[in-house]
Design a protein around this motif. Structure first.
Motif, PDB file in Angstrom:
ATOM      1  N   CYS A  20      33.164  53.109  36.380  1.00  0.00           N
ATOM      2  CA  CYS A  20      34.404  52.826  35.420  1.00  0.00           C
ATOM      3  C   CYS A  20      35.145  53.975  34.638  1.00  0.00           C
ATOM      4  O   CYS A  20      36.299  53.826  34.463  1.00  0.00           O
ATOM      5  CB  CYS A  20      33.860  51.740  34.518  1.00  0.00           C
ATOM      6  N   PHE A  21      34.434  54.933  34.306  1.00  0.00           N
ATOM      7  CA  PHE A  21      34.772  55.930  33.260  1.00  0.00           C
ATOM      8  C   PHE A  21      35.926  56.565  33.988  1.00  0.00           C
ATOM      9  O   PHE A  21      36.656  57.187  33.338  1.00  0.00           O
ATOM     10  CB  PHE A  21      33.756  56.884  32.815  1.00  0.00           C
ATOM     11  N   MET A  50      34.730  40.012  30.102  1.00  0.00           N
ATOM     12  CA  MET A  50      35.667  40.719  30.998  1.00  0.00           C
ATOM     13  C   MET A  50      35.042  41.742  31.881  1.00  0.00           C
ATOM     14  O   MET A  50      35.111  41.992  32.801  1.00  0.00           O
ATOM     15  CB  MET A  50      36.860  41.048  30.301  1.00  0.00           C
ATOM     16  N   LEU A  51      34.222  42.616  31.051  1.00  0.00           N
ATOM     17  CA  LEU A  51      33.617  43.626  31.720  1.00  0.00           C
ATOM     18  C   LEU A  51      32.951  43.416  32.954  1.00  0.00           C
ATOM     19  O   LEU A  51      32.839  44.148  34.039  1.00  0.00           O
ATOM     20  CB  LEU A  51      32.805  44.382  30.677  1.00  0.00           C
ATOM     21  N   ILE A  55      34.463  42.936  37.736  1.00  0.00           N
ATOM     22  CA  ILE A  55      33.889  43.447  38.698  1.00  0.00           C
ATOM     23  C   ILE A  55      33.389  42.785  39.964  1.00  0.00           C
ATOM     24  O   ILE A  55      33.009  41.628  40.010  1.00  0.00           O
ATOM     25  CB  ILE A  55      32.497  44.111  38.085  1.00  0.00           C
ATOM     26  N   ARG A  56      34.082  43.444  41.127  1.00  0.00           N
ATOM     27  CA  ARG A  56      33.544  42.661  42.253  1.00  0.00           C
ATOM     28  C   ARG A  56      32.372  42.308  42.638  1.00  0.00           C
ATOM     29  O   ARG A  56      31.450  43.092  42.449  1.00  0.00           O
ATOM     30  CB  ARG A  56      34.570  43.395  43.490  1.00  0.00           C
ATOM     31  N   ALA A  63      36.636  35.755  40.764  1.00  0.00           N
ATOM     32  CA  ALA A  63      36.978  36.824  41.721  1.00  0.00           C
ATOM     33  C   ALA A  63      37.110  37.931  40.937  1.00  0.00           C
ATOM     34  O   ALA A  63      38.376  38.244  40.326  1.00  0.00           O
ATOM     35  CB  ALA A  63      37.687  36.405  42.700  1.00  0.00           C
ATOM     36  N   GLY A  64      36.415  39.187  41.105  1.00  0.00           N
ATOM     37  CA  GLY A  64      36.639  40.341  40.382  1.00  0.00           C
ATOM     38  C   GLY A  64      37.453  41.287  41.221  1.00  0.00           C
ATOM     39  O   GLY A  64      37.663  41.007  42.552  1.00  0.00           O
ATOM     40  N   ASP A  65      38.134  42.136  40.503  1.00  0.00           N
ATOM     41  CA  ASP A  65      39.091  43.138  41.302  1.00  0.00           C
ATOM     42  C   ASP A  65      38.863  44.728  40.913  1.00  0.00           C
ATOM     43  O   ASP A  65      39.487  45.635  41.366  1.00  0.00           O
ATOM     44  CB  ASP A  65      40.517  42.922  40.981  1.00  0.00           C
ATOM     45  N   MET A  66      37.661  44.901  40.511  1.00  0.00           N
ATOM     46  CA  MET A  66      37.330  46.445  39.927  1.00  0.00           C
ATOM     47  C   MET A  66      35.898  46.680  40.777  1.00  0.00           C
ATOM     48  O   MET A  66      35.129  45.930  41.139  1.00  0.00           O
ATOM     49  CB  MET A  66      36.837  46.384  38.516  1.00  0.00           C
TER      50      MET A  66
END
Length: 88
Positions: A20-21, A50-51, A55-56, A63-66
């Protein structure tokens, strides 16, 4: 600097730092409390964090998108984040 906090936090931040960073560099020096105060984590509830839900491959039913353009975060890495949130 070395990450300071519980074993669960240190394990989770190992994952967050590697996944993530590169885009979320502002998170680099956050403490566990900072993640809560900024609304990224809801204590004890991955489903409301949220974190985690962004995440996918997360197990919350959302449904995550990261991370974009990257492979899904592994189940073991997701587990480290989930364990940290549940430990709070």
């Amino acid at each position: 600097g070395a990450v300071v906090g519980t074993a669960e936090f240190v394990s989770a931040i190992d994952v967050v730092s590697s996944k993530c960073f590169s885009c979320h560099s502002g998170w680099t020096n956050y403490s566990s409390d900072d993640y809560v105060k900024k609304g990224l984590i809801f204590k004890g509830s991955p489903t409301n964090s949220m974190l985690y839900t962004r995440i996918r491959g997360n197990t919350s039913g959302v449904a995550g998108d990261m991370p974009p353009g990257q492979p899904n975060v592994s189940l073991s890495d997701l587990g480290a984040i989930k364990t940290w949130i549940e430990s709070l």
